[in-house]
Design a protein around this motif. Sequence first.
Motif, short mmCIF file in Angstrom:
data_model
loop_
_atom_site.label_atom_id
_atom_site.label_comp_id
_atom_site.label_asym_id
_atom_site.label_seq_id
_atom_site.Cartn_x
_atom_site.Cartn_y
_atom_site.Cartn_z
N ARG A 277 -0.31 6.07 4.79
CA ARG A 277 0.19 4.87 5.47
C ARG A 277 1.60 5.10 5.99
O ARG A 277 1.92 4.75 7.12
N LEU B 195 1.13 4.48 -0.01
CA LEU B 195 0.34 5.66 0.31
C LEU B 195 1.07 6.55 1.31
O LEU B 195 1.62 6.05 2.31
N ARG C 280 0.87 -1.18 0.00
CA ARG C 280 0.00 0.00 0.00
C ARG C 280 0.90 1.23 0.00
O ARG C 280 1.31 1.73 1.03
#
Length: 163
Positions: A152, A149, A147
Amino acid sequence: MSLLMMKSLFSYKAWANVELFDVLETLRQEDGLRTAIRTMNHIYVVDRIFRAHLLNQPHGHDATNTKSTPALVTLRDAVAETDSWFLEYVDTLSDAALVERVRFSFTDGDAGVMSREEMLMHVIVHGGYHRGNVGQILKVAAIAPPRDLLTRFLHVTEPERRD
């Protein structure tokens, strides 16, 4: 953009690269490993080209990828070194240096002019775009991509943000 944000983005880029290389180590040749490595190598070569532009040095590339495909471990180490260089470089910049415009030549020989901030943002955005391409290769191979991101990254590296 603030220098603090620029530092955060390059920390995020380095973190995202580590996460992606961890997953790539599980990918088999028949699942697109060579294509994934070629894409990651392209990111690396462009990072090195823009590193040279930032230093006002020749980059020595006539294309945005190399003819040969490096081994995954070799590329991983080279990317980590380059990510470290960008983190150190951004740490030395001033606001005045960020807006300084630098003249350079693209790999096709065309002239270019960008501010240091624009070049650094290009490195960030370009890498994110192509990490997404590699994520699609992983999905086709039925492997979940990391992920990638910023949200994150911020919560993993600063868990107190979840309090």
